[in-house]
Design an enzyme around this catalytic site. Sequence first.
Site, PDB file in Angstrom:
ATOM      1  N   SER A 105       0.817  -1.208   0.000  1.00 39.92           N
ATOM      2  CA  SER A 105       0.000   0.000   0.000  1.00 39.92           C
ATOM      3  C   SER A 105       0.858   1.270   0.000  1.00 39.92           C
ATOM      4  CB  SER A 105      -0.962  -0.039   1.191  1.00 39.92           C
ATOM      5  OG  SER A 105      -1.846   1.044   1.123  1.00 39.92           O
TER       6      SER A 105
ATOM      7  N   ASP B 210      -0.575  -3.830  -4.000  1.00 41.01           N
ATOM      8  CA  ASP B 210      -1.655  -2.857  -4.097  1.00 41.01           C
ATOM      9  C   ASP B 210      -1.195  -1.469  -3.626  1.00 41.01           C
ATOM     10  OD1 ASP B 210      -4.184  -2.640  -5.252  1.00 41.01           O
ATOM     11  OD2 ASP B 210      -5.148  -2.412  -3.308  1.00 41.01           O
TER      12      ASP B 210
ATOM     13  N   HIS C 287      -8.085  -4.871  -0.709  1.00 36.86           N
ATOM     14  CA  HIS C 287      -6.779  -4.213  -0.660  1.00 36.86           C
ATOM     15  C   HIS C 287      -5.688  -5.178  -0.169  1.00 36.86           C
ATOM     16  CE1 HIS C 287      -4.064  -0.876  -0.533  1.00 36.86           C
ATOM     17  NE2 HIS C 287      -4.076  -0.695   0.770  1.00 36.86           N
TER      18      HIS C 287
END
Length: 458
Positions: free
Chosen positions: A163, A187, A264
């Site tokens: 992330s 992601d 996610h």
Amino acid sequence: MEHKAVLLTLLLYITAAAGDVEEECADLNSNTWQEYRQQGLQLQVQYLLLTRINMDCARTFSQETLTRSKHASLFNASRPTKVIIHGYRALGSKPSWVKELARALLLAQDVNVVVVDWVYGASFAYNLAVENYKEVAVQISILINQLQKHGSELGSFHFIGVSLGAHVAGFVGTLFEGKIGRITGLDPAGPMFKGADPFDRLDPSDAQFVDAIHTDSDHFGISIPVGHVDFYLNGGKDQTGCARSRFPSILVYFPVYGYVICDHMRALHVYISALNGSCVLTGIPCFNYDAFLAGHCVDCQGVFKGVCPRIGLSENSGIAVSPLPREQKLFLLTTSSSPFCAHHILLQLEVSRLDKSAELEVTLWTEGLATQQRLRLQTAVTAYKAVLAHPTALCEIHSIQLRNTGARFYRQGDVHVKSVCVAQFPTLRPEEPLCVNNINVRRGAPWSHDFVQVCSGF
Ligand SMILES: *[C@@H]1O[C@H](CO)[C@@H](O)[C@H](O)[C@H]1NC(C)=O
Ligand SMILES: *[C@@H]1O[C@H](CO)[C@@H](O)[C@H](O)[C@H]1NC(C)=O
């Protein structure tokens, strides 16, 4: 041989450590709201080191310990180094998946694993975490400089950023002018990065090779490609087995947090699973997901010369072509649980011209496992293609069923199917598709056919 070496090192280590007071294993920090309010903007970045010798017992690691402490001896500069960077921590908790990822990396390769713990700078307010990410990158670059002096080569570093951590890794890469070996973005964060300058986000110039996995590009993840290759799982937005998010904004509702981040976090879980090597996840280049689902992209000829890039640790994702492509979108379907590998089946159907629109439901069966696809048939079109994710290989499919399901919505009576074919892709060896010809599918009377076939090993 390798096992002996590990054992020997282990023995040496135990002997060396025997005289010292036993230390507790180190862990990542967690941050409470109260601490956060008191400490303000102090980052307090710490590093943890894991190797095959201390796989289950992380040691704190810093520039000071590198030269002085015995823990430094765990770090072997002749081995590659994996650097794990977590992302935003909405609740200030420590990321629980770090040990699992480190373990999977160590089982796959004999490396140094350095974990960057920046929980203090990554907690609670997302916008403040974003303000901190470059400062964290600068601090990491100081450690990397130190490790270089210790004998590590820049090309031997592989950053794995989750992330927001992916953009931290990207900025470390910028500071080293793209000479770092590899960055993998799991992601990569989207909010506040979508329109960002490549300088400010992960991009292919940040390392010799950059790969990314996209699983939530409509909420927490970034939608644009950021690597040399970008794997979009199930289109990169919604993952199988995750409830559809009903929260369109980036606002985080605390009680449902785990539910909201299911898509996610899927990139991370698929990556960990791929490291284990129980099955292969390959991506297929295509312009967009709709074209992929419509069966327009079924091989890796062209840009990849027949070798499909794969998720995991293979050098350059297994890509043999040079120069490397940039921002190449790759698509694949997955199942909903570990090890996530699905088999891509291309369904091709040809029907006689219809006077009214109709609907057919196609089901593929392997033992108790079924994969279904509905096809809307229009009067002007006689040829249809669709891509299905089946849990087994083509040769294990034992039957196909067609149902005329349009009765309630369409007036069409029988559907005459000239041919229905299933094939698997991308194929290593071109196989004949399995076809059945000349079928009349009546309303209320499902048609089915058993395939007689055997799976021959390669
Ligand atoms: C460091 O790693 C290299 C390469 O794997 C190995 O040959 C060497 O023995 C290791 N050194 C120590 C002290 O473990
Ligand atoms: C890989 O993971 C699967 C479960 O996901 C497990 O059954 C298998 O033993 C693992 N293989 C290795 C080599 O760790």
